[in-house]
Design a protein around this motif. Structure first.
Motif, PDB file in Angstrom:
ATOM      1  N   ILE A 147      34.153  66.359  61.439  1.00 21.16           N
ATOM      2  CA  ILE A 147      34.452  64.925  61.319  1.00 21.16           C
ATOM      3  C   ILE A 147      35.776  64.660  60.599  1.00 21.16           C
ATOM      4  CG2 ILE A 147      33.615  62.755  60.307  1.00 21.16           C
ATOM      5  CD1 ILE A 147      30.781  63.671  61.214  1.00 21.16           C
ATOM      6  N   PRO A 148      36.074  65.337  59.484  1.00 23.20           N
ATOM      7  CA  PRO A 148      37.382  65.067  58.862  1.00 23.20           C
ATOM      8  C   PRO A 148      38.566  65.357  59.796  1.00 23.20           C
ATOM      9  CG  PRO A 148      35.961  66.239  57.329  1.00 23.20           C
ATOM     10  CD  PRO A 148      35.262  66.234  58.651  1.00 23.20           C
ATOM     11  N   ASN A 149      38.480  66.435  60.551  1.00 21.25           N
ATOM     12  CA  ASN A 149      39.570  66.756  61.494  1.00 21.25           C
ATOM     13  C   ASN A 149      39.645  65.739  62.625  1.00 21.25           C
ATOM     14  OD1 ASN A 149      40.337  68.965  60.012  1.00 21.25           O
ATOM     15  ND2 ASN A 149      39.186  70.420  61.242  1.00 21.25           N
ATOM     16  N   LEU A 150      38.481  65.294  63.109  1.00 26.75           N
ATOM     17  CA  LEU A 150      38.473  64.266  64.154  1.00 26.75           C
ATOM     18  C   LEU A 150      39.119  62.980  63.650  1.00 26.75           C
ATOM     19  CD1 LEU A 150      34.873  64.691  65.620  1.00 26.75           C
ATOM     20  CD2 LEU A 150      37.013  65.075  66.843  1.00 26.75           C
ATOM     21  N   LEU A 151      38.774  62.598  62.419  1.00 25.54           N
ATOM     22  CA  LEU A 151      39.335  61.360  61.866  1.00 25.54           C
ATOM     23  C   LEU A 151      40.847  61.456  61.723  1.00 25.54           C
ATOM     24  CD1 LEU A 151      36.617  60.522  59.186  1.00 25.54           C
ATOM     25  CD2 LEU A 151      37.029  59.348  61.368  1.00 25.54           C
ATOM     26  N   ALA A 156      35.402  55.332  58.916  1.00 26.02           N
ATOM     27  CA  ALA A 156      35.948  56.604  58.429  1.00 26.02           C
ATOM     28  C   ALA A 156      35.494  56.860  56.995  1.00 26.02           C
ATOM     29  CB  ALA A 156      37.471  56.591  58.520  1.00 26.02           C
ATOM     30  N   SER A 157      35.561  55.863  56.148  1.00 31.64           N
ATOM     31  CA  SER A 157      35.124  56.020  54.752  1.00 31.64           C
ATOM     32  C   SER A 157      33.640  56.316  54.666  1.00 31.64           C
ATOM     33  CB  SER A 157      35.432  54.748  53.956  1.00 31.64           C
ATOM     34  OG  SER A 157      36.813  54.522  53.911  1.00 31.64           O
ATOM     35  N   ALA A 158      32.850  55.629  55.477  1.00 30.77           N
ATOM     36  CA  ALA A 158      31.407  55.852  55.474  1.00 30.77           C
ATOM     37  C   ALA A 158      31.072  57.278  55.936  1.00 30.77           C
ATOM     38  CB  ALA A 158      30.708  54.819  56.358  1.00 30.77           C
ATOM     39  N   PHE A 161      29.293  60.101  53.635  1.00 32.27           N
ATOM     40  CA  PHE A 161      28.072  60.769  54.099  1.00 32.27           C
ATOM     41  C   PHE A 161      28.225  62.284  54.014  1.00 32.27           C
ATOM     42  CE2 PHE A 161      25.541  62.861  57.339  1.00 32.27           C
ATOM     43  CZ  PHE A 161      24.274  62.365  57.070  1.00 32.27           C
ATOM     44  N   LEU A 162      29.356  62.792  54.454  1.00 32.16           N
ATOM     45  CA  LEU A 162      29.589  64.244  54.425  1.00 32.16           C
ATOM     46  C   LEU A 162      29.617  64.787  53.001  1.00 32.16           C
ATOM     47  CD1 LEU A 162      32.252  64.661  57.236  1.00 32.16           C
ATOM     48  CD2 LEU A 162      29.841  65.270  57.320  1.00 32.16           C
ATOM     49  N   GLU A 163      30.108  63.987  52.066  1.00 28.16           N
ATOM     50  CA  GLU A 163      30.153  64.421  50.664  1.00 28.16           C
ATOM     51  C   GLU A 163      28.763  64.601  50.078  1.00 28.16           C
ATOM     52  OE1 GLU A 163      32.649  61.451  48.871  1.00 28.16           O
ATOM     53  OE2 GLU A 163      34.492  62.491  49.458  1.00 28.16           O
ATOM     54  N   THR A 164      27.767  63.909  50.629  1.00 25.54           N
ATOM     55  CA  THR A 164      26.396  64.034  50.123  1.00 25.54           C
ATOM     56  C   THR A 164      25.671  65.253  50.694  1.00 25.54           C
ATOM     57  OG1 THR A 164      25.413  62.669  51.881  1.00 25.54           O
ATOM     58  CG2 THR A 164      26.219  61.523  49.895  1.00 25.54           C
ATOM     59  N   GLN A 165      26.251  65.859  51.701  1.00 20.96           N
ATOM     60  CA  GLN A 165      25.619  67.003  52.364  1.00 20.96           C
ATOM     61  C   GLN A 165      25.968  68.300  51.650  1.00 20.96           C
ATOM     62  OE1 GLN A 165      23.515  66.348  55.170  1.00 20.96           O
ATOM     63  NE2 GLN A 165      23.934  64.353  54.266  1.00 20.96           N
ATOM     64  N   GLN A 166      24.972  69.152  51.450  1.00 19.13           N
ATOM     65  CA  GLN A 166      25.203  70.466  50.836  1.00 19.13           C
ATOM     66  C   GLN A 166      26.062  71.337  51.757  1.00 19.13           C
ATOM     67  OE1 GLN A 166      23.662  72.116  48.022  1.00 19.13           O
ATOM     68  NE2 GLN A 166      23.067  70.159  47.161  1.00 19.13           N
ATOM     69  N   SER A 167      25.590  71.518  52.975  1.00 23.42           N
ATOM     70  CA  SER A 167      26.349  72.256  53.983  1.00 23.42           C
ATOM     71  C   SER A 167      26.044  71.628  55.335  1.00 23.42           C
ATOM     72  CB  SER A 167      25.988  73.743  53.994  1.00 23.42           C
ATOM     73  OG  SER A 167      24.658  73.911  54.414  1.00 23.42           O
ATOM     74  N   THR A 168      26.963  71.795  56.248  1.00 24.15           N
ATOM     75  CA  THR A 168      26.791  71.183  57.562  1.00 24.15           C
ATOM     76  C   THR A 168      26.364  72.226  58.580  1.00 24.15           C
ATOM     77  OG1 THR A 168      29.082  71.548  58.232  1.00 24.15           O
ATOM     78  CG2 THR A 168      28.612  69.499  57.030  1.00 24.15           C
TER      79      THR A 168
END
Length: 159
Positions: free
Chosen positions: A54-58, A129-131, A135-142
């Protein structure tokens, strides 16, 4: 008669050994051909995982003046296109690894859809994008990180 049977037996053994040798040679040639292709598949799928993060897509897809709905659509379409571009690589992977790749794609699309549902479609794309980043910051690993680990593990088996 005894000479004939002896010669017949020797010839049969000789031909059988030659056949086995030829099979082994063909197998080795096939391995020399497919191993580089398998490594290329692992490389391409590693790149796929990086490209659909997601960060790369954004970074690649966000534009000024874009609405959240437009960004969501662009994100989902890009993930699907990346997947379709790399779909032939499944030939060189184990079924288990291919399932992990598919799950990672579906997980990314699901995250985008779920987070986008909470944002007003007419809101600026920056809100979506911020949301997504929050959300990704709350995830341990993807799942994408796990997919990359699985790709590396399977590739090391070839060594």
């Amino acid at each position: 008669m005894i000479v004939f049977l002896t010669v017949n037996s020797i010839m049969k053994n000789y031909l059988e050994k030659q056949y086995q040798l030829k099979l082994l040679e063909n197998k080795q040639n096939n391995k020399n051909t497919t191993t580089p292709m398998r490594f290329q598949a692992y490389e391409r799928l590693s790149l796929f995982c990086e490209r659909i993060s997601i960060p790369n897509l954004l970074l690649r897809l966000r534009e000024k003046g874009q609405t959240a709905a437009e960004l969501k659509l662009k994100l989902l379409m890009t993930v699907q296109q990346e997947f379709e571009y790399n779909i032939t690589q499944q030939v060189y992977l184990s079924d288990q690894l291919w399932q992990i790749i598919k799950l990672s794609k579906e997980d990314v699309m699901n995250i985008i859809s779920v987070v986008a549902e909470k944002i007003d479609p007419k809101a600026p794309s920056e809100e979506l994008a911020s949301a997504l980043i929050r959300f990704l910051e709350t995830q341990q690993s993807t799942v994408l990180e796990k997919a990359l680990i699985a790709i590396k593990r399977e590739a090391t088996i070839l060594f």
